[in-house]
Scaffold this active site. Structure first.
Site, PDB file in Angstrom:
ATOM      1  N   SER A   1     -11.162  -0.381  -0.945  1.00  0.00           N
ATOM      2  CA  SER A   1      -9.897  -0.432  -0.197  1.00  0.00           C
ATOM      3  C   SER A   1     -10.124  -0.846   1.247  1.00  0.00           C
ATOM      4  CB  SER A   1      -9.252   0.954  -0.154  1.00  0.00           C
ATOM      5  OG  SER A   1      -8.642   1.263  -1.359  1.00  0.00           O
TER       6      SER A   1
ATOM      7  N   ASP B   1       0.833  -1.200   0.000  1.00  0.00           N
ATOM      8  CA  ASP B   1       0.000   0.000   0.000  1.00  0.00           C
ATOM      9  C   ASP B   1       0.868   1.251   0.000  1.00  0.00           C
ATOM     10  OD1 ASP B   1      -2.255   1.829   0.851  1.00  0.00           O
ATOM     11  OD2 ASP B   1      -3.282  -0.101   0.949  1.00  0.00           O
TER      12      ASP B   1
ATOM     13  N   HIS C   1      -3.409   6.059   3.767  1.00  0.00           N
ATOM     14  CA  HIS C   1      -4.242   4.952   3.283  1.00  0.00           C
ATOM     15  C   HIS C   1      -3.794   3.616   3.868  1.00  0.00           C
ATOM     16  CE1 HIS C   1      -5.839   2.094   0.227  1.00  0.00           C
ATOM     17  NE2 HIS C   1      -6.847   2.949   0.177  1.00  0.00           N
TER      18      HIS C   1
END
Lengths: 73, 588
Positions: free
Chosen positions: B339, B144, B177
């Site tokens: 996600s 990620d 994220h």
């Protein structure tokens, strides 16, 4: 490949959020590192750039457009 | 052949269980001891004793609570050894009892203050899964934007990863994220802070392949290989886009062949077909659900979607601890997207790995089979259905012998009773325990190998056939005849001698005869038939155990003839149950 698209800039609030351009045909392009003048929701613009097929993102909202030049309509 | 295999397995299992059974009463955990002083003692004497104990064991000894004053209940830190010592000391005379202060556990509800806002964790039924596993020790690679060690990841274990964007071993998140995604998988939980994660005893391997503007397929493919080479067992990729790539496909195959479960987000374009890499056949593609359990409006669907998990909507986002990319500071923030859905599946995959399911194909099968099916799904918006962590773990444990499973079985079948282990001493306890264990093992085999559903009537039959409610045998009530208790406490095989109270089994009862008649009589009624099959299997165990523990038969004596008779009848019972079970509907 170089393309030219016209549409509306929007901020997509998915994940951490991302800038996108939506065409009148409802096609969505994820904007890769858009310049500051383009970071404004509701803006009509024509963008020219290349589709980065070799890139993946966290937004996953559509083809990634790397902007070479732009015009605010 | 199959029957032989089952029989051998059964015998091995029985022997194993007998050799290792430590006794349920020994299972409780405690680190303190209850001392209950007699109420007729003067308070001064109690005080003196407490003083003496305090000095001797160098600790403060207190009343359990203000409500314990009348009852004189004091708590002393100590272990099994200390209990033994105390019980042998003169102190014993002054007390009503000295016993372990057992620690009770309830169904896991973490103490993280904002856990109540995590609708997504409850919707995947994670508490039920936590009862069995928290993903202990499994390494989950988060490929990620990097993972920053925010406060609510402090207690989460990390293993070294790599930053392919900046080519360094430090893997900080500059986007916010990856940290959020890692939080869903393994946020520090039960730490009295923030929120919870799914497999919170798993280890996170942070791999940074994305910056603010995304990342290249080459870096991502290298990240996958790095993870596979460094012991990752699950990979989460909450990323997507681009086209088909040979390099990526090879990396995925490489990791898959090493046994790595690869999970990826389906994509957020609200379009038919998942994005790459979720599209690759060896990747579990995850679509997103909103809080109502419907496909989230942004989620991709169709080809490449294997399962659906919470991704949140505008109103109900997924809350985790991450960093604010503008300040770099820790924040608790809700995100929505596929996600967020993928790490739910990665977390549950880690749980499955931790209970011993290794093969990624098998893990996908378990996830799919245990998912809550969505009735009408013509566009494949949900894949196999909505992720269910509790059901997945339960399904994975089917076919595995575990103490927890045994304990539950014992409890659900009424063997567990506070008086059971005390009064059980009045009857021959060991063979009875063997019979109970044996019927558990048989029940376990049944659930796994036999082609029919596991039901209440079957387990009752098992108990009746194997051991009876033998606790009742220890009951002696003044002026009442004891034989009704003896009869109720008898197994099928013992009925013939229970009334007379003789120790020898009646060969008419301790044989295949009654099971045969029962199956014949009850085969017309489905629940009756299961009860009869249960009895027959229970009888198998009872006869087999008796054959080796105490083969005393009326008329046949106690020698090889009696033993042979019991063994042959045990085998006949087993065969009878097997034959009778054929044609029963199979249920999962």
């Amino acid at each position: 490949m170089s393309i030219k698209v016209t549409g509306t800039i929007i901020y997509q609030n998915l994940g951490v959020g991302t800038w996108a351009l939506v065409t009148p045909e409802q096609e969505t392009y994820e904007l890769k590192d858009p310049p500051t003048p383009l970071r404004q929701s509701g803006l009509k613009a024509t963008l020219e750039g290349i589709i980065r097929d070799d890139i993946m993102t966290v937004a996953m909202i559509g083809p990634v457009l790397e902007i070479k030049s732009f015009r605010i309509d | 052949m199959r029957r032989l295999l089952i029989l051998v397995l059964f015998l091995v299992g029985l022997g194993f269980a007998l050799a290792n059974f430590p006794g349920l009463a020994q299972q409780g955990e405690f680190d303190s001891i209850i001392i209950n002083f007699r109420e007729d003692l003067p308070k001064t004497e109690i005080r003196d004793k407490i003083q003496f104990l305090s000095t001797k064991y160098d600790q403060e000894i207190n009343l359990n609570s203000v409500f314990s004053i009348e009852d004189n209940i004091y708590i002393l830190r100590g272990d099994k050894q200390l209990i033994k010592t105390l019980r042998k000391s003169p102190l014993k005379q002054l007390t009503e009892y000295i016993e372990p202060n057992y620690i009770y556990n309830i169904l896991e509800v973490p103490n993280d203050p904002d856990y109540s806002k995590q609708w997504n964790l409850r919707s995947i039924n994670v508490e039920q899964a936590w009862d069995e596993t928290k993903g202990e020790g499994v390494i989950v690679a988060v490929i990620d934007t990097g993972v920053s060690r925010v406060p609510d990841l402090q207690q989460t274990e990390f293993v070294p990863g790599y930053d392919f964007v900046n080519n360094r071993t430090q893997v900080n998140d500059d986007v916010g994220h990856g940290t959020h995604v890692a939080g869903t998988i393994a946020q520090s939980t039960n730490n009295n802070y923030g929120v919870a994660g799914i497999a919170y005893q798993a280890k996170i391997m942070p791999i940074k392949v994305l910056g603010t503007g995304g990342g290249t397929v080459a870096d991502i493919a290298e990240g996958i290989r790095f993870a596979a080479d460094n012991g990752a067992q699950v990979i989460n990729m909450s990323l997507g886009g681009g086209g088909e790539s040979q390099l990526m496909a090879e990396a995925i195959n490489y990791a898959y062949d090493k046994g790595v479960v690869i999970v990826a987000a389906a994509g957020n374009a609200n379009q038919n077909a998942a994005a790459y890499p979720a599209r690759y056949p060896k990747v579990i593609g995850v679509s997103a659900l909103d809080a109502a359990g419907n496909r989230a409006e942004y989620s991709n669907f169709g080809a490449g979607v294997d399962i659906a998990a919470p991704g949140g909507g505008k109103e109900d986002k997924i809350l985790q601890n991450t960093i604010d990319p503008t300040t770099g500071k820790s924040v608790f923030v809700g995100y929505q997207g596929t996600s967020m859905a993928a790490p739910h599946v990665a977390g549950v995959a880690a749980m499955l790995k931790s209970i011993g399911v290794e093969d990624p194909g098998e893990i996908l099968n378990i996830l799919k089979q245990s998912a809550r099916k969505v009735d009408s799904d013509p566009l494949n918006e949900y894949g196999a259905g909505q992720l269910d962590a509790g059901a997945a773990v339960k399904l994975a444990l089917r076919g595995k012998l575990s103490f927890r499973d045994f304990f539950r079985w014992v409890r659900d079948n009424g063997y567990l009773n506070p008086r059971f282990w005390i009064d059980g001493g009045a009857v021959a306890l060991l063979p009875k325990i063997a019979m109970m264990l044996g019927s558990y093992l048989l029940a376990w085999l049944l659930r796994y190998y036999f082609p029919f559903g596991w039901s209440w009537s079957l387990s009752n039959g098992l108990i009746f056939g194997s051991s009876g409610l033998f606790l009742l045998k220890g009951f002696y009530i003044f002026d009442l005849p004891q034989w009704p208790f003896r009869v109720m406490g008898s197994s099928l095989a013992e009925l013939g001698n229970a009334i007379g109270g003789t120790p020898e089994l009646n060969p008419l009862f301790a044989s295949v005869l009654i099971p045969f008649l029962l199956i014949g009589l009850l085969s017309g009624i489905p629940s009756g038939k299961r009860f009869a099959i249960g009895c027959t299997l229970g009888m198998t165990v009872a006869l087999a155990v008796t054959a080796f523990s105490s083969p005393h038969l009326w008329l046949l004596g106690s020698g090889a003839i009696a033993q042979g008779f019991l063994i042959v009848n045990a085998l006949l019972c087993f065969g009878l149950a097997y034959l009778a079970s054929q044609g029963e509907p199979k249920t999962l």
